[in-house]
Design a protein around this motif. Structure first.
Motif, short mmCIF file in Angstrom:
data_model
loop_
_atom_site.label_atom_id
_atom_site.label_comp_id
_atom_site.label_asym_id
_atom_site.label_seq_id
_atom_site.Cartn_x
_atom_site.Cartn_y
_atom_site.Cartn_z
N VAL B 103 0.94 -1.15 -0.18
CA VAL B 103 -0.38 -0.38 0.00
C VAL B 103 0.82 0.90 0.40
N LEU B 104 0.64 1.83 -1.12
CA LEU B 104 1.80 3.43 -0.88
C LEU B 104 0.80 4.04 -0.35
N GLY B 105 0.76 5.65 0.56
CA GLY B 105 0.51 6.80 0.61
C GLY B 105 1.04 8.00 1.21
N ALA B 120 1.55 -0.83 -6.88
CA ALA B 120 1.31 -0.84 -5.21
C ALA B 120 -0.54 -1.63 -5.11
N ASP B 121 -1.00 -2.18 -4.13
CA ASP B 121 -1.62 -3.43 -4.97
C ASP B 121 -3.00 -2.01 -5.02
N ALA B 122 -2.45 -1.26 -3.44
CA ALA B 122 -3.72 0.05 -3.42
C ALA B 122 -2.89 1.04 -2.91
N VAL B 123 -3.54 2.66 -2.76
CA VAL B 123 -2.67 3.84 -2.79
C VAL B 123 -4.08 4.70 -1.54
N VAL B 124 -3.57 5.38 -1.21
CA VAL B 124 -4.52 5.70 0.12
C VAL B 124 -4.23 6.93 -0.77
N PRO B 146 -8.11 -1.23 -4.75
CA PRO B 146 -7.02 -0.58 -4.93
C PRO B 146 -6.53 1.20 -4.60
N ARG B 147 -8.05 1.51 -4.06
CA ARG B 147 -7.69 2.92 -4.13
C ARG B 147 -8.44 3.33 -3.05
N TYR B 148 -8.07 3.78 -2.12
CA TYR B 148 -9.13 4.03 -0.26
C TYR B 148 -9.14 6.12 -0.26
N GLU B 149 -10.13 6.54 -0.16
CA GLU B 149 -9.49 7.87 0.06
C GLU B 149 -9.63 7.92 1.63
N GLY B 150 -8.90 8.77 1.91
CA GLY B 150 -8.92 9.19 3.34
C GLY B 150 -9.91 10.80 3.30
N LEU B 151 -10.10 10.99 4.35
CA LEU B 151 -10.79 11.81 5.48
C LEU B 151 -10.15 13.29 4.84
N ARG B 152 -10.71 14.12 4.13
CA ARG B 152 -10.37 15.94 3.99
C ARG B 152 -10.67 16.68 5.16
N SER B 153 -11.60 16.04 6.05
CA SER B 153 -12.15 17.14 7.19
C SER B 153 -12.59 16.43 7.51
N GLY B 154 -12.46 16.72 9.56
CA GLY B 154 -13.02 16.25 10.09
C GLY B 154 -11.95 15.10 11.36
#
Lengths: 83, 434
Positions: B103-105, B120-124, B146-154
Motif C-alpha cells: 500500500v502506498l500513501g 502498489a496493490d492499493a493507494v491511500v 485498489p484505491r482508498y480515500e481518507g477524510l479531508r475534514s473532521g
C-alpha cells in the motif's frame, strides 16, 4: 578570581542555564556532546557565561568553547587583562 | 497478521555543482537534513489506526537498503516524499515481486495516485483517517481495493482521531520528535506541497489531544527537541495563546513554522518565549513585495512584506530565533534578487536562513501553471524536487543565471564570517533578556 572560584561559579551558572546537574562533568568533557545541546542551546550557554563574567568570546571562535577548562582559561585570561 | 510501515524521506541534491557546494557549506542543506531525520508522523498515525490484534513494525529507509534481504510482512505500507518516490516505488516493486501486497500513501501519492497505483496493490489518498481501518478489514477478507480515500475534514474529531503510536519510536536515536497541531493553511500558497493538499480546510486539533501527544512524544527520547509538524501553527491567535500556556509547564525546547502575523501579538510573543520556543521558521519568500504578487491568492504575503524587518526584530527580541526562508526564482525575480536577499539577510539579523529555489511539486497549482505555460524543463523530474535543483524556466532570468545566482548566494550567506555574525547577534539578544 582564581581558577577554582571561576570553576564553581561557572558550574553554578551552567547548571541554572541548562537545568541539569553539572557536578560530575569533567573539565575536559565536551559540554555540547555530553549535554546534547543543539546549536541554539550552545549559543544560549555562551550568552549566560558572557553575561555572568562580563566577557566576550571572539566571534570567530564561538564554536571552540565546548569544555569547562577552555571556558575557565578564557575567563581567567580576560579577567587578568581587565585588571 | 504483521504489517510493515516503511518511511522513506532522504533528500539528495542532484545538480553536481550544488552537491559539491554542500560539502563545503553544509548549512545550506541543514533544514533538509533535519526534515529527513524526523520520524514519519503519518505512519505513526497509520499504526494507531491499525487494530490491536495486528502486529505493526515501523521502519525507516536507513533500515531497508537495496542490497539487503527484504524483511517479510503480510502487508507493507510505504510513505515517501516526492524526491525519493522512485526509490519507494522500487522497494514496492521488490515486495510485490516477493508476493507481499503493498500500500502506498502520503502527499506525493495523494497528488499522483495513478502513477503510484502502478507500483502498489492499493493507494491511500489524503490522510489515513477514514481509509486505513477499512483497508485492514478488506485485506483480512482478501478483498483489497485498489484505491482508498481518507477524510479531508473532521480528522481530529471522534471517531476519526487517533493518538499517533509514539511508542514505536522508543529506543531510536531521534534528537527531534514531531507532533501535529493542525492540518492545512488558509494562505494557500501556490507552491505549497504540504498538508493543505490533503485537507479541505484548515483543521485544528483540540488542545487536550495536542498536550497529551506532546507528553507521549517527548517521553520516548532522553533529550527531546519538539518540532510541530504544522504548515502554519499560529493561525488562530486565541487557540495559540491557550496552547502556549498549556505547554509552558512542560519544560520543552521546541520549533515550529508559522507566518509573520505572529509578531502582531505581544502577549503571544511573550508566551512563545516562556513556553521554550527556540525557533520559528517563517516563509518570507522574497524581501520585496513586488515579487510576491502571485505567491498566494489573497496577496497576503505581499501585503506584509514591508513589515518583515520589524517582525523579525519583535520575535527575536524575545530570544526566539527566526529561520527566514526565501524562494529564489519567483516570477518577477531578476538576477538582482540575489544581491537583494543578501542585503536583507545582513540587515535583518536572522539567526538562520533557508535559501531554496522555487520548486513545482507535482499536483500543486504552481506545477499546473508552469506546465500550462510550457515552462517545465522535463515532464518528470521527481528526484530533483529537492528545493535546490532548478526544474523550470524562470520568467526574469535564464536557468543558468538562476543556478549561478543561487550558488553565489549560498557562498555569500553560508560562509563562516556571516554565520558567526548571525550567532553573535543571537547571543546579544539572549544576553539582553538575562
Amino acid at each position: 578570581m582564581n581558577a577554582t572560584t571561576i570553576e564553581q561559579e561557572l558550574r553554578q551558572a551552567l547548571t541554572e542555564a541548562c537545568q541539569k546537574e553539572l557536578g560530575s562533568i569533567g573539565l575536559e568533557t565536551d559540554l555540547v556532546h555530553e549535554l546534547e545541546l543543539d546549536s541554539m542551546a550552545s549559543l544560549r550557554l555562551l550568552a549566560v557565561v558572557e553575561k555572568r563574567f562580563d566577557i566576550r568570546f571572539p566571534d570567530h571562535l564561538l564554536g571552540e568553547y565546548r569544555t569547562l577548562q577552555r571556558l575557565i582559561n578564557f575567563i581567567a585570561t580576560a579577567q587578568e587583562e581587565a585588571s | 497478521m504483521k504489517i510493515g510501515l516503511i518511511a522513506m524521506s532522504g533528500i539528495r541534491v542532484r545538480t553536481p555543482e550544488l552537491a559539491e557546494l554542500g560539502v563545503t557549506l553544509p548549512q545550506f542543506v541543514n533544514r533538509g537534513k533535519v526534515v529527513a531525520s524526523l520520524p514519519s508522523l503519518g505512519l505513526l498515525t497509520v499504526a494507531a489506526l491499525t487494530p490491536d490484534d495486528v502486529e505493526v513494525v515501523y521502519r525507516e529507509i536507513q533500515d531497508v537498503k537495496p542490497e539487503d534481504d527484504l524483511e517479510m510482512f503480510d502487508l507493507v505500507g510505504i510513505s515517501s516524499f516526492t524526491a525519493q518516490i522512485d526509490e519507494a516505488y522500487a522497494l514496492a516493486d521488490r515486495y510485490r515481486a516477493a508476493g507481499v501486497p503493498v500500500v502506498l500513501g502520503g502527499l506525493h501519492v495523494t497528488l499522483m495516485p495513478d502513477e503510484a497505483a502502478q507500483h502498489a496493490d492499493a493507494v491511500v489518498i489524503n490522510g489515513a483517517e477514514g481509509a486505513w481501518p477499512s483497508l485492514v478489514q478488506d485485506i483480512r477478507r482478501s478483498e483489497l481495493q485498489p484505491r482508498y480515500e481518507g477524510l479531508r475534514s473532521g480528522v481530529f474529531k471522534a471517531p476519526n482521531y487517533v493518538h499517533p503510536r509514539f511508542d514505536l519510536l522508543r529506543g531510536r536515536p531521534y534528537n527531534r520528535v514531531t507532533v501535529q497541531t493542525s492540518r492545512g493553511c488558509p494562505l494557500n500558497c501556490e507552491f505549497c506541497a504540504a498538508s493543505l493538499r490533503i485537507t479541505s480546510a484548515f483543521q485544528q486539533k483540540p488542545l487536550d489531544c495536542v498536550t497529551e501527544e506532546i507528553k507521549a512524544a517527548v517521553s520516548v527520547t532522553d533529550q527531546p527537541f519538539l518540532e510541530l509538524a504544522d504548515d502554519n501553527t499560529f493561525i488562530n491567535k486565541k487557540w495559540s495563546r491557550e496552547f502556549l500556556r498549556a505547554i509552558a509547564p512542560l519544560g520543552l525546547n521546541w520549533f515550529t513554522e508559522t507566518d509573520v502575523s505572529v509578531a502582531d501579538d505581544d502577549e503571544l510573543l511573550d508566551l512563545l518565549a516562556e513556553s521554550g520556543c527556540r525557533q520559528i521558521l517563517i516563509g518570507l519568500e522574497s524581501p520585496s513585495g513586488s515579487d510576491l504578487g502571485q505567491v498566494d491568492p489573497g496577496n497576503w504575503k505581499q501585503s506584509r512584506s514591508d513589515r518583515y524587518l520589524e517582525a523579525i526584530d519583535r520575535i527575536q527580541s524575545r530570544g526566539v530565533s527566526v529561520n527566514g526562508c526565501f524562494i529564489l526564482g519567483l516570477d518577477g525575480h531578476t538576477p538582482d534578487i540575489f544581491q537583494e536577499v543578501k542585503t536583507f539577510v545582513e540587515r535583518s539579523g536572522l539567526l538562520e536562513v533557508q535559501l531554496t529555489v522555487m520548486t513545482p511539486f507535482p499536483g500543486t497549482p504552481l506545477y499546473q501553471r508552469l506546465h500550462n505555460e510550457g515552462r517545465l524543463l522535463q515532464e518528470r523530474y521527481w528526484d530533483r524536487c529537492t528545493l535546490f535543483d532548478v526544474n523550470y524556466k524562470p520568467s526574469g532570468m535564464s536557468v543558468e543565471e538562476l543556478e549561478t545566482g543561487l550558488r553565489w548566494l549560498f557562498e555569500q550567506t553560508y560562509n563562516d564570517e556571516q554565520f558567526n555574525k548571525r550567532k553573535r547577534n543571537y547571543i546579544e539578544i539572549v544576553k539582553a533578556r538575562l
